[in-house]
Scaffold this motif. Sequence first.
Motif, PDB file in Angstrom:
ATOM      1  N   LEU A 122       2.685   0.525   4.271  1.00  0.00           N
ATOM      2  CA  LEU A 122       4.295   0.374   4.209  1.00  0.00           C
ATOM      3  C   LEU A 122       4.829   0.934   2.897  1.00  0.00           C
ATOM      4  O   LEU A 122       5.844   1.833   2.941  1.00  0.00           O
ATOM      5  N   TYR A 123       4.281   0.459   1.790  1.00  0.00           N
ATOM      6  CA  TYR A 123       4.756   0.887   0.535  1.00  0.00           C
ATOM      7  C   TYR A 123       4.382   2.390   0.422  1.00  0.00           C
ATOM      8  O   TYR A 123       5.220   3.098  -0.245  1.00  0.00           O
ATOM      9  N   ARG A 124       3.259   2.926   0.827  1.00  0.00           N
ATOM     10  CA  ARG A 124       3.044   4.447   0.507  1.00  0.00           C
ATOM     11  C   ARG A 124       4.003   5.115   1.466  1.00  0.00           C
ATOM     12  O   ARG A 124       4.476   6.068   1.029  1.00  0.00           O
ATOM     13  N   THR A 125       4.313   4.676   2.677  1.00  0.00           N
ATOM     14  CA  THR A 125       5.600   5.385   3.310  1.00  0.00           C
ATOM     15  C   THR A 125       6.869   5.455   2.725  1.00  0.00           C
ATOM     16  O   THR A 125       7.625   6.282   2.435  1.00  0.00           O
ATOM     17  N   LEU A 126       7.369   4.134   2.124  1.00  0.00           N
ATOM     18  CA  LEU A 126       8.477   4.040   1.663  1.00  0.00           C
ATOM     19  C   LEU A 126       8.536   4.803   0.112  1.00  0.00           C
ATOM     20  O   LEU A 126       9.636   5.603  -0.233  1.00  0.00           O
ATOM     21  N   ASP A 127       7.353   4.836  -0.562  1.00  0.00           N
ATOM     22  CA  ASP A 127       7.233   5.592  -1.767  1.00  0.00           C
ATOM     23  C   ASP A 127       7.659   7.098  -1.563  1.00  0.00           C
ATOM     24  O   ASP A 127       8.464   7.818  -2.077  1.00  0.00           O
ATOM     25  N   THR A 128       6.963   7.624  -0.548  1.00  0.00           N
ATOM     26  CA  THR A 128       6.991   9.048   0.019  1.00  0.00           C
ATOM     27  C   THR A 128       8.436   9.246   0.354  1.00  0.00           C
ATOM     28  O   THR A 128       8.986  10.263  -0.043  1.00  0.00           O
ATOM     29  N   LEU A 129       9.043   8.497   1.055  1.00  0.00           N
ATOM     30  CA  LEU A 129      10.589   8.606   1.809  1.00  0.00           C
ATOM     31  C   LEU A 129      11.774   8.792   0.662  1.00  0.00           C
ATOM     32  O   LEU A 129      12.199   9.649   0.483  1.00  0.00           O
TER      33      LEU A 129
END
Length: 299
Positions: free
Chosen positions: A126-133
């Motif tokens: 989840l955090y990896r996706t949010l960081d990328t976004l």
Amino acid sequence: MKFERIGMRTIKTAFAVSMTIWISNIFKIRSPFFAGIAAIIAMQTSVSESLSIGKNRMFGTVLGAVVALLFSSFAPENIVSIGIGIVIIIYICNVFGWKKSIQLSAMVFLSIILNFQEGSRFNYALYRTLDTLIGLVIGTLINYFIVPPNVEGKINEMIEKTYSEFKKMIESIIYECKKPSLEELKKHLINMEESYNVLKKDMRLHLSKKQNTYDYNWIFTAFDNIYSNLKILLSMKKLPNINEVNREALKRVFNKEISYTNDGNLDELDLIYNYHLSELLKGLDSIDKALLKVEKLSQ
């Protein structure tokens, strides 16, 4: 030692990364490192490219995370399951046309499967996706609002440079009887059309701030025709007799006379040569006039 000028894209990239890290710290983002990388990747030569790269990166991140979470929940963690997971990711990317997302998706899958304990995998995904976004959004917005890439200006420069290269090549063929290579010219033509395709994407997505974009299609067609005629001239081995019409046209373009004389007897090859030379010179003249129109539009 030669010092290169620092370009605006370099400055914007540094600013985007700094802003991304700052915002990540404010919102307590766990991995500002990945957000910063996404901001760097988002800083492309056009806004449409920023969106395209961002889309590919998000698809890759989400797909890799989802497949990793599914495998960690329902499959044993071993080399066989990891191999199967990679196969599934590549297959899905190919089916949906996400080929540019394959490598990133596979890397995200491996990072979740191999580096995190079972209880923390969901949070990491989840955090990896949010960081990328976050990084992609900030990078793309900065690319659009702060000195957006001038794709049309780049195209105009490429057209002028290619036009100049064509003239130099024709001059060397006619006045110096040389046989130059067309390889570099072909690269120029390909690069121009690629840049124009990027500009058209920006216009379709309403991402170009300039709305009166010149229609370059026929200019590229004229360049292609000149290239084809030039190729034919270079394929002819004999020194041709150039007719008076072409001699006058060459004098207007290059402001000098042809040194070798015309004996007045034109054979079949001379007629073919003069036809293609005439077409080539007409193309140069049309592009010269087009450049004046482009210059007026840009004022």
